[in-house]
Design a protein around this motif. Sequence first.
Motif, PDB file in Angstrom:
ATOM      1  N   TRP A   1       0.835  -1.197   0.000  1.00  0.00           N
ATOM      2  CA  TRP A   1       0.000   0.000   0.000  1.00  0.00           C
ATOM      3  C   TRP A   1       0.872   1.251   0.000  1.00  0.00           C
ATOM      4  O   TRP A   1       0.635   2.186  -0.749  1.00  0.00           O
TER       5      TRP A   1
ATOM      6  N   GLY B   1       3.825   1.654  -1.168  1.00  0.00           N
ATOM      7  CA  GLY B   1       4.456   1.811  -2.470  1.00  0.00           C
ATOM      8  C   GLY B   1       3.518   2.389  -3.515  1.00  0.00           C
ATOM      9  O   GLY B   1       3.958   3.027  -4.472  1.00  0.00           O
ATOM     10  N   ASN B   2       2.222   2.172  -3.337  1.00  0.00           N
ATOM     11  CA  ASN B   2       1.228   2.678  -4.291  1.00  0.00           C
ATOM     12  C   ASN B   2       0.597   3.985  -3.843  1.00  0.00           C
ATOM     13  O   ASN B   2      -0.275   4.522  -4.536  1.00  0.00           O
ATOM     14  N   LEU B   3       1.011   4.508  -2.728  1.00  0.00           N
ATOM     15  CA  LEU B   3       0.421   5.720  -2.165  1.00  0.00           C
ATOM     16  C   LEU B   3       0.414   6.885  -3.140  1.00  0.00           C
ATOM     17  O   LEU B   3      -0.527   7.656  -3.192  1.00  0.00           O
ATOM     18  N   ARG B   4       1.434   6.998  -3.959  1.00  0.00           N
ATOM     19  CA  ARG B   4       1.545   8.128  -4.889  1.00  0.00           C
ATOM     20  C   ARG B   4       0.438   8.136  -5.943  1.00  0.00           C
ATOM     21  O   ARG B   4       0.217   9.132  -6.615  1.00  0.00           O
ATOM     22  N   HIS B   5      -0.277   7.026  -6.093  1.00  0.00           N
ATOM     23  CA  HIS B   5      -1.348   6.939  -7.086  1.00  0.00           C
ATOM     24  C   HIS B   5      -2.686   7.491  -6.583  1.00  0.00           C
ATOM     25  O   HIS B   5      -3.646   7.527  -7.335  1.00  0.00           O
ATOM     26  N   TYR B   6      -2.742   7.889  -5.318  1.00  0.00           N
ATOM     27  CA  TYR B   6      -3.991   8.346  -4.721  1.00  0.00           C
ATOM     28  C   TYR B   6      -3.851   9.781  -4.236  1.00  0.00           C
ATOM     29  O   TYR B   6      -2.806  10.171  -3.710  1.00  0.00           O
ATOM     30  N   ALA B   7      -4.918  10.549  -4.375  1.00  0.00           N
ATOM     31  CA  ALA B   7      -4.925  11.933  -3.883  1.00  0.00           C
ATOM     32  C   ALA B   7      -5.123  11.973  -2.373  1.00  0.00           C
ATOM     33  O   ALA B   7      -4.810  12.966  -1.732  1.00  0.00           O
TER      34      ALA B   7
ATOM     35  N   ASP C   1     -11.617   8.461  -1.449  1.00  0.00           N
ATOM     36  CA  ASP C   1     -10.605   7.567  -2.010  1.00  0.00           C
ATOM     37  C   ASP C   1     -10.565   6.278  -1.200  1.00  0.00           C
ATOM     38  O   ASP C   1     -10.804   6.275   0.005  1.00  0.00           O
TER      39      ASP C   1
END
Length: 64
Positions: free
Chosen positions: A29, A31-37, A42
Amino acid sequence: MKFLLEVTMDDAALAKDPAGELGRILRYWGGNLRHYALRPGDGSAVYDSEYREVGHWHVTDQTE
């Protein structure tokens, strides 16, 4: 705002190695944080190492 992460701990991989699986979930999660505002509304499903849905996370505008 509030960030909520909910994971069911009694599924196969999580019951067998809870610390290892939770660590993997948090690393994935993060590592993927940058994909979410990270705004209210969200969210996404959370999967274990065998790609089974074991929970979800979401952002809400509630502070309670």
